[in-house]
Motif scaffolding. Structure first.
Motif, PDB file in Angstrom:
ATOM      1  N   CYS A  57       0.833  -1.215   0.000  1.00 13.89           N
ATOM      2  CA  CYS A  57       0.000   0.000   0.000  1.00 13.89           C
ATOM      3  C   CYS A  57       0.861   1.255   0.000  1.00 13.89           C
ATOM      4  O   CYS A  57       0.554   2.231  -0.713  1.00 13.89           O
ATOM      5  N   MET A  58       1.940   1.264   0.761  1.00 12.95           N
ATOM      6  CA  MET A  58       2.818   2.429   0.796  1.00 12.95           C
ATOM      7  C   MET A  58       3.505   2.639  -0.552  1.00 12.95           C
ATOM      8  O   MET A  58       3.638   3.765  -1.034  1.00 12.95           O
ATOM      9  N   SER A  59       3.937   1.545  -1.171  1.00 11.07           N
ATOM     10  CA  SER A  59       4.571   1.638  -2.482  1.00 11.07           C
ATOM     11  C   SER A  59       3.591   2.159  -3.531  1.00 11.07           C
ATOM     12  O   SER A  59       3.934   3.031  -4.342  1.00 11.07           O
ATOM     13  N   MET A  60       2.361   1.643  -3.524  1.00 16.16           N
ATOM     14  CA  MET A  60       1.357   2.094  -4.481  1.00 16.16           C
ATOM     15  C   MET A  60       0.940   3.532  -4.213  1.00 16.16           C
ATOM     16  O   MET A  60       0.625   4.288  -5.137  1.00 16.16           O
ATOM     17  N   ARG A 100       2.881   5.914  -3.063  1.00 15.06           N
ATOM     18  CA  ARG A 100       3.929   6.788  -3.597  1.00 15.06           C
ATOM     19  C   ARG A 100       3.803   6.945  -5.118  1.00 15.06           C
ATOM     20  O   ARG A 100       4.054   8.020  -5.663  1.00 15.06           O
ATOM     21  N   GLY A 101       3.415   5.873  -5.782  1.00 16.28           N
ATOM     22  CA  GLY A 101       3.251   5.928  -7.233  1.00 16.28           C
ATOM     23  C   GLY A 101       1.863   6.313  -7.678  1.00 16.28           C
ATOM     24  O   GLY A 101       1.574   6.322  -8.880  1.00 16.28           O
ATOM     25  N   LYS A 102       0.982   6.615  -6.724  1.00 11.43           N
ATOM     26  CA  LYS A 102      -0.423   6.954  -7.006  1.00 11.43           C
ATOM     27  C   LYS A 102      -1.087   5.887  -7.885  1.00 11.43           C
ATOM     28  O   LYS A 102      -1.696   6.174  -8.915  1.00 11.43           O
ATOM     29  N   VAL A 103      -0.940   4.658  -7.436  1.00  8.47           N
ATOM     30  CA  VAL A 103      -1.588   3.519  -8.082  1.00  8.47           C
ATOM     31  C   VAL A 103      -2.824   3.158  -7.268  1.00  8.47           C
ATOM     32  O   VAL A 103      -2.716   2.849  -6.077  1.00  8.47           O
ATOM     33  N   ILE A 115      -0.898  -6.947  -9.340  1.00  6.94           N
ATOM     34  CA  ILE A 115      -2.331  -7.038  -9.620  1.00  6.94           C
ATOM     35  C   ILE A 115      -2.933  -5.656  -9.841  1.00  6.94           C
ATOM     36  O   ILE A 115      -3.786  -5.466 -10.723  1.00  6.94           O
ATOM     37  N   PHE A 116      -2.467  -4.656  -9.064  1.00  4.67           N
ATOM     38  CA  PHE A 116      -3.033  -3.316  -9.169  1.00  4.67           C
ATOM     39  C   PHE A 116      -2.236  -2.400 -10.101  1.00  4.67           C
ATOM     40  O   PHE A 116      -2.534  -1.202 -10.190  1.00  4.67           O
ATOM     41  N   PHE A 117      -1.239  -2.959 -10.796  1.00  9.36           N
ATOM     42  CA  PHE A 117      -0.503  -2.184 -11.794  1.00  9.36           C
ATOM     43  C   PHE A 117      -1.489  -1.666 -12.850  1.00  9.36           C
ATOM     44  O   PHE A 117      -2.418  -2.374 -13.244  1.00  9.36           O
ATOM     45  N   LYS A 118      -1.288  -0.444 -13.312  1.00  9.30           N
ATOM     46  CA  LYS A 118      -2.283   0.238 -14.145  1.00  9.30           C
ATOM     47  C   LYS A 118      -2.633  -0.521 -15.416  1.00  9.30           C
ATOM     48  O   LYS A 118      -3.740  -0.406 -15.925  1.00  9.30           O
ATOM     49  N   ASN A 119      -1.695  -1.291 -15.959  1.00 10.15           N
ATOM     50  CA  ASN A 119      -1.974  -2.034 -17.190  1.00 10.15           C
ATOM     51  C   ASN A 119      -2.473  -3.449 -16.931  1.00 10.15           C
ATOM     52  O   ASN A 119      -2.716  -4.205 -17.865  1.00 10.15           O
ATOM     53  N   SER A 169      -5.827   5.733  -2.941  1.00 15.50           N
ATOM     54  CA  SER A 169      -6.416   6.660  -3.903  1.00 15.50           C
ATOM     55  C   SER A 169      -5.476   6.876  -5.082  1.00 15.50           C
ATOM     56  O   SER A 169      -4.283   7.163  -4.905  1.00 15.50           O
ATOM     57  N   GLU A 170      -6.027   6.747  -6.283  1.00 19.80           N
ATOM     58  CA  GLU A 170      -5.244   6.969  -7.491  1.00 19.80           C
ATOM     59  C   GLU A 170      -4.985   8.452  -7.720  1.00 19.80           C
ATOM     60  O   GLU A 170      -3.993   8.839  -8.331  1.00 19.80           O
TER      61      GLU A 170
END
Length: 257
Positions: free
Chosen positions: A122-125, A127-130, A164-168, A224-225
């Motif tokens: 969650c922290m990594s995502m 930071r990248g707004k994923v 799994i939650f990567f944008k593509n 949040s994206e």
């Protein structure tokens, strides 16, 4: 009669008041509040007719309606009744008593091994707004939610969650369900809450998280994206803009049962 009023009567009144209060909350969350008010009004009329005015004919008719109505209500509101009974058993004090008798020395270690990858992902995502939506099953099974997505049944892993939650990724728009400390499914569809009190700044992921927290005892973690903020929905309430420490604390205290 006043002099016969004792401690037992006080306990009786308090228990009835608590039962009505919890039923009121349950009906309000399930948008059945008007039905609850109508039932209470009908019961009040029945008590006035049969107990106060002692109208035998009308009271007898209402008695029959009450007896049949109870069965009808159980059928109509079986989901709400099941949730109400489960919420009693899942209460923190009840769980505390159960944990006293069923202690597991390895539980804290197992929980840490499960929670840390979720927090790190969650922290990594963030930071990248994923954008991400992770639903954690607690006591109430989420088989109907799992069936709407793609079955995975894998060990909880930070890289897997991020992939799994990567944008593509084809599964990034749905919700991930974690059950029995395993990633059960992804790309799942959640019920969306129509609560008007949800701030407009919160998007569809937050509404879906609120929806699953209202219809079950599950906890939902949202990244949040748009802002990268991390939030948690639990028991129909949001905890917004969480730090890593706060998220870990919530997952440790509430996340797994």
């Amino acid at each position: 009669m006043f002099f016969n009023f004792g401690i037992k009567d006080i306990i009786d009144i308090v228990l009835v008041a608590l039962m009505l209060y919890y039923l009121y909350r349950l009906m309000k969350e399930s948008r059945s509040l008007n039905i609850f008010i109508g039932i209470m009004f009908f019961v009040l009329i029945w008590l006035m007719v049969s107990q106060v005015f002692e109208m035998r004919l009308l009271g007898g008719i209402l008695d029959k309606l009450i007896s049949v109505g109870v069965i009808t209500l159980i059928i109509l509101f079986q989901e709400e009744i099941r949730k109400f009974l489960y919420s009693l058993g899942a209460h923190q004090r009840v769980r505390g008593v159960m944990n006293f008798f069923y202690k597991n020395d390895n539980k804290d270690k197992e929980d840490k091994e499960t929670i840390i990858p979720i927090v790190m992902a969650c922290m990594s995502m963030a930071r990248g707004k994923v954008g991400a939506l992770i639903v954690i099953e607690r006591g109430e099974p989420l088989d109907d939610i799992v069936d709407t997505g793609d079955l995975i049944d894998a060990r909880i892993n930070q890289r897997l969650i991020e992939n799994i939650f990567f944008k593509n990724s084809p599964l990034h728009d749905g919700a991930m369900v974690i059950s029995k400390k395993r990633i059960k499914a992804a790309g799942c569809i959640l019920p969306v809450s129509h609560n008007q009190d949800i701030p407009r700044s919160l998007g569809l992921r937050h509404r879906a998280a609120m929806g699953i927290s209202q219809s079950s005892d599950a906890m939902a973690v949202i990244v949040s994206e748009e802002t990268g903020n991390i939030s948690v929905a639990i028991e129909g309430k949001f905890r917004l803009r969480l730090s890593a420490e706060e998220l870990e604390s919530i997952l440790t205290e509430e996340g797994f049962r």
